[in-house]
Enzyme design. Structure first.
Site, short mmCIF file in Angstrom:
data_model
loop_
_atom_site.label_atom_id
_atom_site.label_comp_id
_atom_site.label_asym_id
_atom_site.label_seq_id
_atom_site.Cartn_x
_atom_site.Cartn_y
_atom_site.Cartn_z
N HIS A 114 0.86 -1.19 0.00
CA HIS A 114 0.00 0.00 0.00
C HIS A 114 0.90 1.25 0.00
CE1 HIS A 114 -3.87 2.05 0.55
NE2 HIS A 114 -3.12 2.97 1.13
N ALA A 115 0.69 2.12 -0.97
CA ALA A 115 1.61 3.25 -1.17
C ALA A 115 1.65 4.18 0.05
CB ALA A 115 1.16 4.05 -2.39
N HIS A 141 -6.70 0.45 5.70
CA HIS A 141 -6.71 1.43 6.79
C HIS A 141 -7.39 0.93 8.07
CE1 HIS A 141 -6.05 3.42 2.99
NE2 HIS A 141 -5.53 4.45 3.61
N HIS A 171 0.12 11.78 -5.60
CA HIS A 171 -0.43 11.83 -4.24
C HIS A 171 0.71 11.71 -3.21
CE1 HIS A 171 -3.36 10.91 -0.98
NE2 HIS A 171 -2.34 10.19 -0.52
N GLU A 172 1.54 10.70 -3.40
CA GLU A 172 2.61 10.46 -2.41
C GLU A 172 3.63 11.61 -2.41
OE1 GLU A 172 2.03 8.44 -0.27
OE2 GLU A 172 0.53 7.23 -1.29
N GLU A 198 -3.52 14.95 2.80
CA GLU A 198 -3.96 14.04 1.74
C GLU A 198 -4.31 14.77 0.45
OE1 GLU A 198 -3.49 11.00 2.02
OE2 GLU A 198 -3.11 10.93 4.19
N TYR A 225 -9.39 11.48 4.11
CA TYR A 225 -9.54 11.35 2.64
C TYR A 225 -10.85 11.96 2.18
CZ TYR A 225 -5.79 8.00 3.47
OH TYR A 225 -4.63 7.39 3.87
N HIS A 248 2.69 14.45 -0.21
CA HIS A 248 3.06 14.29 1.20
C HIS A 248 4.52 14.70 1.42
CE1 HIS A 248 -0.56 12.29 2.60
NE2 HIS A 248 -0.42 11.26 1.78
O1 X8Z Z 1 -4.22 5.35 1.30
C1 X8Z Z 1 -4.14 6.19 0.41
C2 X8Z Z 1 -2.78 6.66 -0.07
C3 X8Z Z 1 -1.78 6.72 1.02
S1 X8Z Z 1 -2.10 7.95 2.17
C4 X8Z Z 1 -2.27 5.73 -1.13
N1 X8Z Z 1 -5.26 6.65 -0.19
C5 X8Z Z 1 -6.58 6.17 0.18
C6 X8Z Z 1 -6.78 4.72 -0.19
O2 X8Z Z 1 -5.99 4.17 -0.95
O3 X8Z Z 1 -7.76 4.11 0.26
C7 X8Z Z 1 -5.31 7.67 -1.21
C8 X8Z Z 1 -6.75 7.96 -1.44
C9 X8Z Z 1 -7.56 7.02 -0.58
ZN ZN Z 2 -1.92 9.90 1.44
#
Ligand code: X8Z
Ligand code: ZN
Length: 610
Positions: A347-348, A508, A377-378, A405, A518, A381
Site C-alpha cells: 500500500h503506497a 486502513h 499523491h505520495e 492528503e 480522505y 506528502h
Molecule cells: O491510502 C491512500 C494513499 C496513502 S495515504 C495511497 N489513499 C486512500 C486509499 O488508498 O484508500 C489515497 C486515497 C484514498
Molecule cells: Zn496519502
C-alpha cells in the site's frame, strides 16, 4: 504505525522506553506549575519526540520494506515504546491544564494530548499488547494473497485485476477470497478497540472516535456536523452517478447479475472496495461522441514509462511551480517496485525519516493511470513534509490531516489533456475538443465522486464501533448496513458468512489509519484547484485547467505548506485560497456540466436504492 508517517501529528510517531519522559515535569511533580515550567517541559518533550520519531521511522521503514518475524518484533517493540512516551507526555501535560499559556505553547500542549492515534492506557503491559496486535494486523494484511486457478495472487495484483476483469464470476471469486484473509482479524480488532478506548479515556476523551475528531481546531461534535454538511452538499451528485452507473452495469451484465434498481453489486464497480470506479469507465463511457479518445494507462505503456519515470514526471510538476527538486536520497532510498523475493507493505505511502530532508516514497508501482495519480499523491506528502521541516516538531504536520492528503491530489487535478500534450504523452492534435468534456468529467467523477460515501462510511463505522453503538458481534453486519446506506452497494452472493470481518479487507482498518482525512481531501482538493486556477488567470472550465508552470500558484502554495500545523487550519486555507471554510461548492462547480448530463440520462429511472 507506518501510516503515522504519512503526515499525521509527529507525536503519533514517538515513544521509546529507554528515553521515556524523565523531565521532572511529570504529573507527579509538586507545587503550582508555572509558564516557565511549561515552556521547559515542551522544550524537553520536543527533544525526545525528535529523537524518537527518527528512531521509530527507521524501524518502521525496515519493517514495511522487509516483513519478517524479526522486523515485526522490532516494530512491535518500537511501537510500544512510542505509545508509552506519547501517553507519558500527554499525561504529564495535564499538569499545565489550568495555566493561561501563550497561544503557541497552548497549541503544542494540545498536540501532545491528541497526537496518538491509538493510545494505550498507562497500566503495565497495555502498550505492548496493543502494539503486538497492530503489528500483526498490518503484517497480516500486507502478506495477504489468494489462490486463483492454482496460482497465488498477491493483493497488489488483485487490485489491478478488479479493475480490468469483466467476468462477474471471476470478480466475485477474487472479491470473496480476498475477504477470507481478514477473517482472523476480527477478534484481534475487537481487542484493539478495547485497549485503545481505555487509552483514550485515560487522556480524557469519551472514546477513540472523540479523540480522532479532536484534531480539527473545533469541538468534535461540531466537526462531525461539519462533515455531515459537506456530505449533504455532494450527495445529490453521488445519487445521480450511482443511478447512471447502475443502469450501465445492468445493461452490460444483464438483470440477473445487476438489477436495474436497488443497490449495486460491490464487485462490479472496478475496485476491490468499490471506492473508486474509474476501472469501469469503458463500460459506462458516453455513447457516440463524448469519449476522450485516449487511455492514460495505454499511453504510459506505449511511451515506456517506468516507475522511476512516473515519479520523475511528478517531480517535474512540482518543479514547474518553483519548488526545489527532490534530494538525491529520495531517489536512492525510496522503494518504487515490488521486490520479487520478500514481503513488503505494498500500500503506497510517503515517509519523512528525519524531520528534515530524508523523504521517501514506498510504492509497488504499476504502469497505469491509477498509479500515475498515486505517485503524485505520495509526492504531495513529501513536498509538504519538507516544506514544514523548519517548524518545531509538534507543528511538523498538515494544517489538518485532510490537507496532507489533498496536496498531491490537487496537483493530480492538473493532469489535463493539455498537460499530457505539454509533457509529450499525447500530441497536440490528440487533445480532445469540448465534445469530450462529458467523458473527461465522467471518468474523473468515477474516481472522485464515488469515493466520497466510501470515505465517509469508513469512519462512521469506526466511530460507531468505538462508541459501542456497533457491538463486536455486529461488526460485519454494521459494516454492510453502512455500505448500503451510504454507497448503495451490496456484497455479491448474498449475506456474508457469520465469521467474516470485511472491514479488515481494507488497509486502513488493520492499519488503524483514520479515514475522514480522505473525505476531507476529496472535497478540499477541488477548493485548492479552483482557487489556484483563478490565481493563475484561468478562465475556461475547471476540469480543463492545469496550473502546470504557474509560479504565482507555487509561491502561495509553498506558503501554506511551510505553515505545517503551526496555525489553526482556517489560517492555512486562507493563506492559499483566501477562504476559511471547507466547502463542497468547488467540487459541485467542477462537475456541473456532468450533473446536467447525468440527470438527462437518468430520466425515467427510479434512482436511489432504498
Ligand atoms: O491510502 C491512500 C494513499 C496513502 S495515504 C495511497 N489513499 C486512500 C486509499 O488508498 O484508500 C489515497 C486515497 C484514498
Ligand atoms: Zn496519502
Amino acid at each position: 504505525m507506518k501510516k503515522l508517517l504519512m503526515g499525521v501529528a509527529a507525536l503519533a510517531l514517538v515513544g521509546c522506553s529507554q528515553q521515556t519522559a524523565q523531565t521532572g515535569h511529570e504529573a507527579g511533580a509538586k507545587g503550582t506549575p508555572t509558564i516557565a515550567e511549561a515552556e521547559a517541559f515542551i522544550v524537553d518533550a520536543e527533544k525526545q519526540l525528535t529523537e524518537m520519531n527518527e528512531y521509530g521511522a527507521r524501524i518502521f521503514w525496515v519493517n514495511a520494506n522487509f516483513i519478517t518475524d524479526d522486523t515485526d518484533w522490532l516494530a512491535t517493540k518500537a511501537g510500544a515504546d512510542f505509545t508509552k512516551l506519547g501517553v507519558n507526555l500527554a499525561n504529564s501535560a495535564k499538569r499545565f491544564n489550568d495555566l493561561d499559556l501563550p497561544p503557541e505553547l497552548a497549541r503544542k500542549m494540545k498536540f501532545l494530548k491528541i497526537g496518538l492515534t491509538l493510545p494505550a492506557p498507562s497500566k503495565e503491559g497495555a502498550a505492548e499488547e496493543l502494539s503486538e496486535i497492530s503489528t500483526w494486523l498490518g503484517s497480516t494484511y500486507a502478506k495477504g494473497e489468494i489462490e486463483m486457478d492454482g496460482e497465488l495472487v498477491p493483493r497488489n495484483d488483485l487490485e489491478e485485476l478488479m479493475g480490468t476483469v469483466r467476468n462477474p464470476e471471476i470478480l466475485q471469486e477474487m472479491w470473496t477470497k480476498w475477504r477470507e484473509v481478514s477473517v482472523p482479524m476480527g477478534p484481534k480488532y475487537q481487542r484493539l478497540v478495547e485497549i485503545g478506548n481505555e487509552g483514550a479515556q485515560e487522556l480524557g476523551f469519551k472514546d477513540l472516535g472523540e479523540l480522532w475528531l479532536s484534531g480539527y481546531d473545533m469541538e468534535p461534535a461540531e466537526m462531525a456536523a461539519e462533515v455531515d454538511r459537506l456530505w449533504g452538499q455532494v450527495k445529490p451528485l453521488y445519487d445521480q452517478l450511482h443511478c447512471y452507473v447502475r443502469a450501465g452495469l445492468s445493461e452490460e451484465y444483464g438483470e440477473d447479475v445487476q438489477a436495474a434498481d436497488g443497490p449495486i453489486r460491490a464487485d462490479l464497480l472496478g475496485n476491490m472496495w468499490a471506492q473508486n470506479w474509474g476501472g469501469i469507465y469503458p463500460l459506462v463511457a458516453p455513447k457516440g461522441t463524448g469519449d476522450v479518445g485516449y487511455d492514460v494507462t495505454e499511453l504510459l505503456k506505449e511511451k515506456d514509462y517506468t516507475p522511476i519515470k512516473m515519479a520523475e514526471t511528478g517531480e517535474a510538476f512540482f518543479s514547474s511551480l518553483g519548488l526545489d527538486p527532490l534530494p538525491d536520497t529520495f531517489w536512492s532510498r525510496s522503494l518504487f517496485t515490488k521486490p520479487r523475493d520478500r514481503d513488503v507493505v505494498c500500500h503506497a505511502s510517503a515517509w519523512d525519516l528525519d524531520g528534515a530532508d530524508d523523504i521517501r516514497i514506498k510504492m509497488c508501482t504499476k504502469i497505469n493511470a491509477d498509479d500515475f495519480n498515486t505517485v503524485h499523491h505520495e509526492l504531495g506528502h513529501n513536498y509538504y513534509q519538507r516544506a514544514y521541516k523548519n517548524q518545531p516538531v509538534l507543528f511538523q504536520s498538515g494544517a489538518h490531516d485532510g490537507f496532507h492528503e489533498a496536496i498531491g491530489d490537487f496537483i493530480g487535478l492538473s493532469i489535463t489533456p493539455q498537460y499530457l500534450a505539454d509533457i509529450g504523452l499525447i500530441t497536440q492534435d490528440m487533445i480532445p475538443d469540448a465534445s469530450a468534456d462529458t467523458g473527461l468529467l465522467l471518468s474523473q467523477a468515477l474516481d472522485k465522486i464515488s469515493f466520497l460515501p466510501f470515505a465517509y462510511m469508513m469512519d462512521n463505522w469506526r466511530w460507531q464501533v468505538f462508541s459501542g453503538e456497533i457491538a463486536p458481534g455486529d461488526y460485519n453486519q454494521g459494516w454492510w448496513n453502512l455500505r448500503t446506506e451510504y454507497q448503495g452497494i451490496v456484497p455479491p452472493g448474498g449475506a456474508r458468512p457469520a465469521d467474516a470481518f470485511d472491514p479488515g479487507s481494507k488497509y486502513h482498518i488493520p492499519g488503524n489509519t483514520p479515514y475522514l482525512r480522505y473525505f476531507l481531501s476529496f472535497v478540499m482538493q477541488f477548493q485548492f484547484h479552483k482557487a489556484a486556477c483563478e490565481m493563475s488567470g484561468w478562465e475556461g472550465p475547471l476540469h480543463r485547467c492545469s496550473i502546470y508552470g504557474s509560479d504565482v500558484v507555487g509561491e502561495k502554495f509553498q506558503k501554506m505548506l511551510e505553515m505545517g500545523q503551526s496555525q489553526p487550519w482556517p489560517d492555512a486555507l486562507e493563506a492559499f485560497t483566501g477562504t476559511r471554510e471547507m466547502d463542497g461548492s468547488a467540487i459541485i462547480s467542477y462537475f456541473e456540466p456532468l450533473m446536467g448530463y447525468l440527470e438527462t440520462q437518468n430520466q425515467g429511472q427510479s434512482c436511489g436504492w432504498k
